[in-house]
Design an enzyme around this catalytic site. Structure first.
Site, mmCIF file in Angstrom:
data_model
loop_
_atom_site.group_PDB
_atom_site.id
_atom_site.type_symbol
_atom_site.label_atom_id
_atom_site.label_comp_id
_atom_site.label_asym_id
_atom_site.label_seq_id
_atom_site.Cartn_x
_atom_site.Cartn_y
_atom_site.Cartn_z
ATOM 1 N N LYS A 127 16.905 38.770 38.340
ATOM 2 C CA LYS A 127 17.190 39.226 39.675
ATOM 3 C C LYS A 127 18.452 40.126 39.514
ATOM 4 C CE LYS A 127 16.640 38.672 44.586
ATOM 5 N NZ LYS A 127 17.926 39.015 45.122
ATOM 6 N N CYS A 154 61.445 44.950 34.984
ATOM 7 C CA CYS A 154 62.444 45.751 34.711
ATOM 8 C C CYS A 154 63.478 45.919 35.861
ATOM 9 C CB CYS A 154 61.985 46.938 34.200
ATOM 10 S SG CYS A 154 61.473 48.060 35.680
ATOM 11 N N CYS A 189 56.007 49.934 40.478
ATOM 12 C CA CYS A 189 57.362 49.962 39.827
ATOM 13 C C CYS A 189 57.697 51.263 39.546
ATOM 14 C CB CYS A 189 57.259 48.875 38.600
ATOM 15 S SG CYS A 189 58.606 49.350 37.515
ATOM 16 N N LYS A 237 17.499 31.338 43.437
ATOM 17 C CA LYS A 237 19.188 31.816 43.514
ATOM 18 C C LYS A 237 20.037 30.738 42.748
ATOM 19 C CE LYS A 237 19.284 35.198 46.234
ATOM 20 N NZ LYS A 237 20.153 35.330 47.450
ATOM 21 N N ASP A 273 21.601 42.306 40.327
ATOM 22 C CA ASP A 273 22.189 42.387 41.589
ATOM 23 C C ASP A 273 22.596 43.903 41.908
ATOM 24 O OD1 ASP A 273 23.460 41.576 44.019
ATOM 25 O OD2 ASP A 273 24.896 40.547 42.901
ATOM 26 N N CYS A 286 60.103 50.692 32.222
ATOM 27 C CA CYS A 286 59.722 49.397 32.537
ATOM 28 C C CYS A 286 58.570 48.890 31.461
ATOM 29 C CB CYS A 286 58.841 49.461 33.718
ATOM 30 S SG CYS A 286 57.950 47.691 33.978
ATOM 31 N N TYR A 300 11.008 47.123 38.418
ATOM 32 C CA TYR A 300 10.210 45.865 38.504
ATOM 33 C C TYR A 300 9.063 45.914 39.433
ATOM 34 C CZ TYR A 300 12.935 45.671 42.758
ATOM 35 O OH TYR A 300 13.673 45.959 43.865
ATOM 36 N N GLU A 317 11.281 37.167 35.984
ATOM 37 C CA GLU A 317 12.343 38.203 35.898
ATOM 38 C C GLU A 317 13.630 37.892 36.078
ATOM 39 O OE1 GLU A 317 10.550 41.363 37.812
ATOM 40 O OE2 GLU A 317 9.050 41.632 36.502
ATOM 41 N N CYS A 333 61.237 45.545 40.635
ATOM 42 C CA CYS A 333 60.036 44.955 39.633
ATOM 43 C C CYS A 333 60.437 43.738 38.914
ATOM 44 C CB CYS A 333 59.893 46.175 38.620
ATOM 45 S SG CYS A 333 58.995 45.642 37.375
#
Ligand code: IVH
Length: 691
Positions: A136, A432, A447, A335, A138, A452, A244, A134, A429
């Site tokens: 795994k 701009c 900014c 893994k 996370d 901008c 599972y 299956e 910025c």
């Protein structure tokens, strides 16, 4: 047995309080209980030879907890109650898993897998066996207990032995059925709660925009969301589950499954969500090719996986192989290869996002990580650069997981030569030239330029959107065209657009151009608070806009207001005040407001909004009330909602905006959970109503 045997616990509690009549007696009883519990812990976990059932154990534990609650001075650091409490967060009850939730041994490559197979073969002797492989997932492991087909408890894995009771939060996860498809089933099912990559990216985007800390990966985001003390936060987080495994299974008039594959089929039949990517393999070579396949393809999945899980399919063989203290001998986790690499930070540059956030990015010496070439890594914000102490010229370890943006994990400070350069945020910025500022309590620099170009698009889309100026026909696609054609450089330009100009754009004909020009003209009538909201001043949402508009009555007066004057207004905090002052200080924003005034927009409060007006705060929103609210009577709540343009209806449907739930809510609550409708309490309702 489970922990929640309420009726039996009561007996134990009475006994406990009887004993606690005198403090001395309580002390002696607590001591006995501690010793007893410690002995049972040892018998259960070390010798694997328990003398009492879990329910009996729990009764002792509850009795001790009760005594310690009554006499806090009796708590000793080694009390079994502390071992639990110390590891777990305040606010959630502790539950003991009926069958411990073990973790898996790891296989880091094909050799490890072949070795695992050798151990399985020698454990099973002559028998033939199959594996099921299956993904795994996370996320965060949880246990769900169904009694007679009803979800009665949901808990985190915790340390495998004790978890936290997060039933309320898990009930908000839509893929977790509150009732199984068949009655009479007693089941403890295990699964992984996760957040999709898409939801993760979106959550972080919003968090970053609000200056909140961002989650490092979808797993942390899922875990953080599940451990919220307020289930309404969890409910908004878009979590899902794949189941599972089973802790225990009892089916009425039917034999329990005999293989893992049958278990998955049963889950499916009961309405539990099973991942479809799994494969039956006749030998370890087939397992290896399936692992190779997913090592290649994992980025295509909409969620992150950190490997594959290989399980012996037959449950009898699983039982025969048994488990070590920590993990079963019949399963292992493959893994994926490391996704880390070492490289050099060539430069740190900043980019301006559409919301004005100025984000630093590391420009890297290109390096290959898990098959792809990486030359950029996100550094998120200045705090993270300081925390990790990343300097230009540093050797760093970078990490790339799936298609999540690569990140700098750590600096190899020992390799520094002294020529590395510290990074400082630019004061203006780069796009701009407007001032770049960091507001108190925020991680991001922003900014401040209203025009901008980097922010323009987002700002215009917001300006024209429904809650703001509500310009029909001016959605993101049209706004993008207008910006690309150079027709709109700030929100005031919208009001100078002509039909002829629009006809130059794609997909515009006479009628649609005329409609848009009319919609733009109509939007000039929007009341002041909507204009204020439409300006997109950070932290100034619809509510704050309304308060400010009502208080000052004129946009030009808001323009001149100082921070003290603003914070003196009820509900306007320093964050909003600072943001307003910063916005209004910018020359280009002041000029913009002048232009909007000249264009004839409503910069003063001359529109009152009644409940029937489309501008009423709750116009178009449908509410359902259920249960007893703490202070409001049902009629009162209804009146308050209706006064502000909302509608109260009696049954929940997918069109319901909010379910307001009080004590002992009825089936409307369950239906709302099922349909994913936002559930709020009286407090939140009052907040929405601004009363
Ligand atoms: S089986 C005794 N299957 O991986 C076997 N675990 O280190 C228990 N996980 O805590 C786990 N996907 O959080 C199993 N298909 C899957 C899984 C899975 C993710 C997680 C789970 C567990 C950890 C094991």
């Amino acid at each position: 047995m489970l922990t929640g045997n309420q009726s039996k616990n009561t007996g134990a509690l009475e006994r406990g309080s009887g004993m606690s009549a005198g403090k001395e007696q309580a002390r002696a009883r607590a001591e006995t209980l501690r010793r007893e519990l410690q002995r049972h812990d040892y018998l259960y976990h070390v010798l694997d030879a328990p003398e009492i059932t879990d329910a009996e154990y729990d009764r002792l534990l509850v009795e001790l907890q009760q005594l310690e609650k009554e006499y806090p001075e009796l708590v000793t650091p080694d009390s079994p109650t502390q071992r639990v409490g110390g590891r777990l967060r305040e606010g959630f009850a502790t539950v003991r898993h009926t069958v411990p939730m073990l973790s898996l041994s790891n296989a880091f490559g094909e050799q490890d897998l072949r070795e695992f197979d050798r151990r399985v073969r020698s454990g099973l002797g002559e028998e033939t066996y199959e594996y099921i492989v299956e993904l795994k997932i996370d996320g965060l492991a949880v246990s769900l207990v169904y009694r007679d087909g009803i979800l009665v408890r949901g808990a985190t894995r915790g340390d495998g032995e004790y978890g936290e009771d997060i039933t309320h939060n898990l009930k908000t996860v839509k893929s977790i059925p509150l009732r199984l498809l068949e009655p009479g089933v007693n089941l403890e099912v295990r699964g992984e709660v996760y957040m999709s990559k898409e939801s993760f990216v979106e959550l972080n985007r919003v968090r970053e925009e609000h200056g909140e800390t961002i989650f490092a990966n979808p797993r942390n985001a899922a875990a953080g969301s599940l451990r919220q003390l307020d289930p309404s936060v969890t409910a908004r987080r878009n979590l899902s589950i794949f189941v599972y495994g089973a802790g225990s299974v009892e089916l009425p008039g039917e034999k329990a499954p005999t293989t893992h594959m049958e278990t998955l089929a049963l889950f499916d039949r009961l309405g539990l969500r099973v991942n479809t990517h799994h494969q039956l393999c006749r030998d370890i070579e087939e397992v290896i090719s399936y692992c190779r396949l997913w090592t290649e393809k994992k980025a295509e999945l909409p969620y992150t996986i950190d490997g594959l899980v290989i399980k012996v399919n037959s449950l009898a063989q699983q039982a025969a192989l048994g488990a070590t203290m920590k993990s079963p001998r019949w399963a292992t986790a493959f893994k994926f290869p490391a996704e880390e690499a070492e490289t050099t930070v060539r430069d740190i540059i900043v980019s301006v996002g559409r919301t004005g956030a100025v984000t630093p990015t590391a420009v890297l010496e290109p390096v290959t990580v898990a098959g792809s070439t990486i030359s950029r890594a996100s550094l998120h914000n200045e705090d993270i650069i300081r925390e990790k102490d990343v300097r230009i010229g540093d050797r760093v370890i970078i990490h790339k997981a799936g298609d999540v943006i690569p990140e700098v994990v750590r600096v190899l400070a020992e390799q520094r030569t002294g020529s590395e350069k510290m990074f400082t945020m630019p004061a203006t910025c780069p796009v701009c030239g407007a001032e770049v500022i960091r507001q108190t309590g925020e991680a991001a620099y922003r900014c401040t330029g209203a025009s901008c170009p980097a922010q323009l698009l987002e700002g215009l889309i917001h300006f024209a959107s429904r809650g703001a100026m509500d310009i029909a026909g001016m959605g993101p696609a049209v706004v993008t065209q207008l910006v690309n054609a150079g027709l709109v450089r700030n929100v005031a330009d919208i009001y100078r657009l002509t039909g002829e100009q629009l006809l130059e754009l794609e997909r515009f004909a006479d009628k649609s151009a005329e409609n848009l020009v009319q919609a733009i003209r109509d939007s000039k009538e929007r009341p002041l608070y909507r204009l204020l909201y439409a300006l997109g001043i950070r932290h100034v949402g619809e509510r704050a806009s309304r308060i400010l508009a009502e208080h000052f009555g004129d946009l030009r007066r808001i323009m001149e207001a100082g921070a003290d004057e603003l914070t003196a207004i009820p509900e306007i905090g320093p964050k909003i005040a600072e943001s307003v002052v910063n916005f209004m200080r910018q020359e280009q924003n002041r000029a913009l407001i002048e232009r909007l005034t000249d264009l004839g927009l409503n910069v003063t409060m001359d529109n009152q909004t009644g409940p029937d007006s489309p501008d009423a705060p709750l116009a178009g929103q449908t509410f359902v009330l259920t249960g007893t609210l703490p202070t409001l009577k049902r009629d009162e709540a209804k009146e308050l909602i209706e006064n502000q343009g909302g509608k109260v209806v009696s049954s929940v449907s997918k069109n319901t905006g909010y379910v307001v739930a009080g004590e002992n809510p009825g089936s409307k609550y369950d239906k709302a959970v099922k349909l994913g409708i936002t559930i709020i309490g009286e407090k939140e309702l009052l907040k929405m109503l601004n009363v």
